[in-house]
Write a protein that holds these residues in place. Structure first.
Motif, PDB file in Angstrom:
ATOM      1  N   THR A   1      -5.527  -0.639  -3.304  1.00 53.75           N
ATOM      2  CA  THR A   1      -4.198  -0.166  -3.673  1.00 53.75           C
ATOM      3  C   THR A   1      -4.331   0.899  -4.753  1.00 53.75           C
ATOM      4  O   THR A   1      -4.938   0.649  -5.771  1.00 53.75           O
ATOM      5  CB  THR A   1      -3.364  -1.338  -4.226  1.00 53.75           C
ATOM      6  OG1 THR A   1      -3.557  -2.456  -3.393  1.00 53.75           O
ATOM      7  CG2 THR A   1      -1.922  -0.981  -4.285  1.00 53.75           C
ATOM      8  N   PRO A   2      -3.774   2.101  -4.559  1.00 50.51           N
ATOM      9  CA  PRO A   2      -3.882   3.117  -5.599  1.00 50.51           C
ATOM     10  C   PRO A   2      -3.215   2.647  -6.876  1.00 50.51           C
ATOM     11  O   PRO A   2      -2.139   2.072  -6.834  1.00 50.51           O
ATOM     12  CB  PRO A   2      -3.132   4.312  -5.005  1.00 50.51           C
ATOM     13  CG  PRO A   2      -3.115   4.076  -3.563  1.00 50.51           C
ATOM     14  CD  PRO A   2      -3.103   2.596  -3.374  1.00 50.51           C
ATOM     15  N   GLY A   3      -3.867   2.865  -8.013  1.00 46.48           N
ATOM     16  CA  GLY A   3      -3.289   2.446  -9.280  1.00 46.48           C
ATOM     17  C   GLY A   3      -3.954   1.241  -9.889  1.00 46.48           C
ATOM     18  O   GLY A   3      -3.745   0.952 -11.052  1.00 46.48           O
TER      19      GLY A   3
ATOM     20  N   MET B   1       1.822   6.691  -6.758  1.00 48.91           N
ATOM     21  CA  MET B   1       0.708   7.495  -7.254  1.00 48.91           C
ATOM     22  C   MET B   1       0.883   8.971  -6.897  1.00 48.91           C
ATOM     23  O   MET B   1       0.582   9.859  -7.706  1.00 48.91           O
ATOM     24  CB  MET B   1      -0.598   6.950  -6.653  1.00 48.91           C
ATOM     25  CG  MET B   1      -1.833   7.694  -7.040  1.00 48.91           C
ATOM     26  SD  MET B   1      -2.032   7.809  -8.812  1.00 48.91           S
ATOM     27  CE  MET B   1      -2.765   6.247  -9.161  1.00 48.91           C
ATOM     28  N   ALA B   2       1.412   9.248  -5.690  1.00 46.18           N
ATOM     29  CA  ALA B   2       1.621  10.645  -5.296  1.00 46.18           C
ATOM     30  C   ALA B   2       2.640  11.308  -6.216  1.00 46.18           C
ATOM     31  O   ALA B   2       2.482  12.472  -6.596  1.00 46.18           O
ATOM     32  CB  ALA B   2       2.080  10.710  -3.843  1.00 46.18           C
TER      33      ALA B   2
ATOM     34  N   ASN C   1       1.128   3.978  -2.943  1.00 44.21           N
ATOM     35  CA  ASN C   1       0.742   5.349  -2.621  1.00 44.21           C
ATOM     36  C   ASN C   1       1.824   6.336  -3.019  1.00 44.21           C
ATOM     37  O   ASN C   1       1.531   7.398  -3.595  1.00 44.21           O
ATOM     38  CB  ASN C   1       0.461   5.478  -1.130  1.00 44.21           C
ATOM     39  CG  ASN C   1      -1.004   5.407  -0.822  1.00 44.21           C
ATOM     40  OD1 ASN C   1      -1.729   6.314  -1.158  1.00 44.21           O
ATOM     41  ND2 ASN C   1      -1.430   4.330  -0.231  1.00 44.21           N
ATOM     42  N   VAL C   2       3.097   6.001  -2.712  1.00 37.58           N
ATOM     43  CA  VAL C   2       4.197   6.898  -3.063  1.00 37.58           C
ATOM     44  C   VAL C   2       4.278   7.046  -4.581  1.00 37.58           C
ATOM     45  O   VAL C   2       4.440   8.158  -5.112  1.00 37.58           O
ATOM     46  CB  VAL C   2       5.510   6.356  -2.474  1.00 37.58           C
ATOM     47  CG1 VAL C   2       6.685   7.129  -3.025  1.00 37.58           C
ATOM     48  CG2 VAL C   2       5.489   6.442  -0.970  1.00 37.58           C
TER      49      VAL C   2
ATOM     50  N   LEU D   1       0.832  -1.200   0.000  1.00 34.45           N
ATOM     51  CA  LEU D   1       0.000   0.000   0.000  1.00 34.45           C
ATOM     52  C   LEU D   1       0.869   1.253   0.000  1.00 34.45           C
ATOM     53  O   LEU D   1       0.636   2.185  -0.780  1.00 34.45           O
ATOM     54  CB  LEU D   1      -0.897  -0.016   1.236  1.00 34.45           C
ATOM     55  CG  LEU D   1      -2.046   0.974   1.289  1.00 34.45           C
ATOM     56  CD1 LEU D   1      -3.015   0.648   0.194  1.00 34.45           C
ATOM     57  CD2 LEU D   1      -2.737   0.888   2.616  1.00 34.45           C
ATOM     58  N   VAL D   2       1.907   1.267   0.856  1.00 33.63           N
ATOM     59  CA  VAL D   2       2.766   2.445   0.935  1.00 33.63           C
ATOM     60  C   VAL D   2       3.512   2.649  -0.390  1.00 33.63           C
ATOM     61  O   VAL D   2       3.590   3.765  -0.910  1.00 33.63           O
ATOM     62  CB  VAL D   2       3.753   2.312   2.108  1.00 33.63           C
ATOM     63  CG1 VAL D   2       4.781   3.417   2.064  1.00 33.63           C
ATOM     64  CG2 VAL D   2       3.010   2.346   3.425  1.00 33.63           C
TER      65      VAL D   2
ATOM     66  N   ARG E   1       3.164  10.558  -9.380  1.00 35.79           N
ATOM     67  CA  ARG E   1       2.470  10.853 -10.637  1.00 35.79           C
ATOM     68  C   ARG E   1       1.603  12.099 -10.506  1.00 35.79           C
ATOM     69  O   ARG E   1       1.528  12.925 -11.419  1.00 35.79           O
ATOM     70  CB  ARG E   1       1.581   9.679 -11.044  1.00 35.79           C
ATOM     71  CG  ARG E   1       2.336   8.510 -11.593  1.00 35.79           C
ATOM     72  CD  ARG E   1       1.377   7.375 -11.866  1.00 35.79           C
ATOM     73  NE  ARG E   1       2.049   6.108 -11.725  1.00 35.79           N
ATOM     74  CZ  ARG E   1       2.842   5.594 -12.650  1.00 35.79           C
ATOM     75  NH1 ARG E   1       3.021   6.237 -13.787  1.00 35.79           N
ATOM     76  NH2 ARG E   1       3.440   4.448 -12.450  1.00 35.79           N
ATOM     77  N   CYS E   2       0.921  12.235  -9.358  1.00 39.45           N
ATOM     78  CA  CYS E   2       0.012  13.375  -9.179  1.00 39.45           C
ATOM     79  C   CYS E   2       0.800  14.679  -9.087  1.00 39.45           C
ATOM     80  O   CYS E   2       0.447  15.674  -9.732  1.00 39.45           O
ATOM     81  CB  CYS E   2      -0.832  13.194  -7.920  1.00 39.45           C
ATOM     82  SG  CYS E   2      -2.051  11.912  -8.078  1.00 39.45           S
ATOM     83  N   PHE E   3       1.871  14.684  -8.288  1.00 39.82           N
ATOM     84  CA  PHE E   3       2.641  15.922  -8.155  1.00 39.82           C
ATOM     85  C   PHE E   3       3.409  16.226  -9.433  1.00 39.82           C
ATOM     86  O   PHE E   3       3.790  17.373  -9.667  1.00 39.82           O
ATOM     87  CB  PHE E   3       3.615  15.814  -6.976  1.00 39.82           C
ATOM     88  CG  PHE E   3       2.939  15.950  -5.650  1.00 39.82           C
ATOM     89  CD1 PHE E   3       2.068  17.010  -5.421  1.00 39.82           C
ATOM     90  CD2 PHE E   3       3.139  15.037  -4.640  1.00 39.82           C
ATOM     91  CE1 PHE E   3       1.425  17.140  -4.203  1.00 39.82           C
ATOM     92  CE2 PHE E   3       2.508  15.158  -3.424  1.00 39.82           C
ATOM     93  CZ  PHE E   3       1.645  16.216  -3.207  1.00 39.82           C
TER      94      PHE E   3
END
Lengths: 114, 173
Positions: B124-126, B86-87, B83-84, B79-80, B89-91
């Motif tokens: 899970t993000p993604g 995906m974050a 998340n990292v 999960l971590v 990609r977002c930033f």
């Protein structure tokens, strides 16, 4: 004091991931990618904030009832979020929502809907 | 719809009663009795929706501990990581994505195992599980993937859920 600092750091980490998810929701190009980005918010965003709140409730406030309720809230979000995500994604796909740019591979459309 | 059996009702009752205690968190005898009555009523009516397979599965400590180990260890690490990723990609302006829907084979057999795997993937993000099917005795998930790096099939399956499935197999098989 140390516990307080750790809790604040955890809440800040949660806020950063929630910010990432929000930016994703606003800037991603299509519905499904937006949903993917939004998953950051109920996972690490929520988890960081809840862990921080849990530490504060246990060590600073020493309130067992509040700690248990926070844990239950976190657990409920983790259990119910994927159901909602799945239902919305599937419903959107069934209703004919497609990304503007063609997807890399689209096996669901190939096999079931198109 | 099959009729609720006694073990199913007992399992649902225990679950409801634990939840009542968690929410209420007072141990006065009157409140415990009220909770027991309400839990029993709920269990009588809803056990057949909740429990489809072996009811005592989770009260076996081996399964319980491997489940806790899975969700607090293996799954948390995945999960971590996701998340990292995906974050980033977002930033990074949300340009660095390559979305698509892939079809991957799933080896878990039981309903609970598949449900747990599908929910873990969605959480899970993604990756989002969109549909499940069964073809010739083999189960497949259709998964929306934010960064498609492998075509449908075993390879994509390993990239998305390799470690998750290995951990869940210890709980449910």
């Amino acid at each position: 004091m140390i516990v307080r600092i750790i809790a604040d750091v955890l809440i800040a980490i949660g806020a950063i991931f929630a910010l990432a998810g929000t930016i994703g929701i606003l800037k991603m190009p299509d519905t499904f990618s937006r949903m993917q980005a939004s998953t950051c918010i109920p996972t690490l965003g929520m988890l960081g904030a809840m862990l921080g709140a849990l530490l504060i409730a246990i060590f600073v406030k020493a309130d067992a009832g509040a700690a248990v309720k926070i844990a239950v809230i976190g657990l409920m979000i983790l259990v119910t979020n994927p159901l909602g995500s799945h239902a919305i994604a599937k419903g959107a796909y069934k209703a004919g929502v497609r990304p503007e740019k063609k997807m890399e591979t689209d096996d669901l459309g190939r096999d079931l809907y198109d | 719809m099959q009729k609720a059996k006694f073990p199913a009702i007992a399992a649902t009752f225990v679950l409801c009663f634990l939840f009542w205690i968690l929410l209420d968190f007072s141990f006065k005898i009157e409140e415990l009795i009220a909770g027991a009555v309400v839990s029993l009523l709920v269990a009588l009516f809803s056990a057949r929706f909740l429990v489809h397979e072996k009811a005592g599965w989770f009260f076996n400590p081996v399964h319980l501990f491997s489940a806790v180990f899975f969700w607090c260890g293996t799954f948390l690490v995945e999960l971590v990581k996701a998340n990292v990723d995906m974050a980033k990609r977002c930033f990074g302006g949300c340009k660095n994505i390559n979305p698509g829907i892939v079809k991957v084979p799933v080896d878990l057999k039981s309903d609970y195992g598949q449900a747990a795997l599908a929910n873990s993937i969605t959480l899970t993000p993604g990756t989002i599980t969109m549909e499940t099917t069964e073809e010739d005795g083999q189960n497949y998930f259709y998964i929306h993937w934010i960064d498609v790096t492998a075509p449908s099939g075993k390879e994509a399956g390993d990239a998305i859920k390799g470690t998750l499935e290995k951990g869940l197999r210890r709980v449910w098989e």
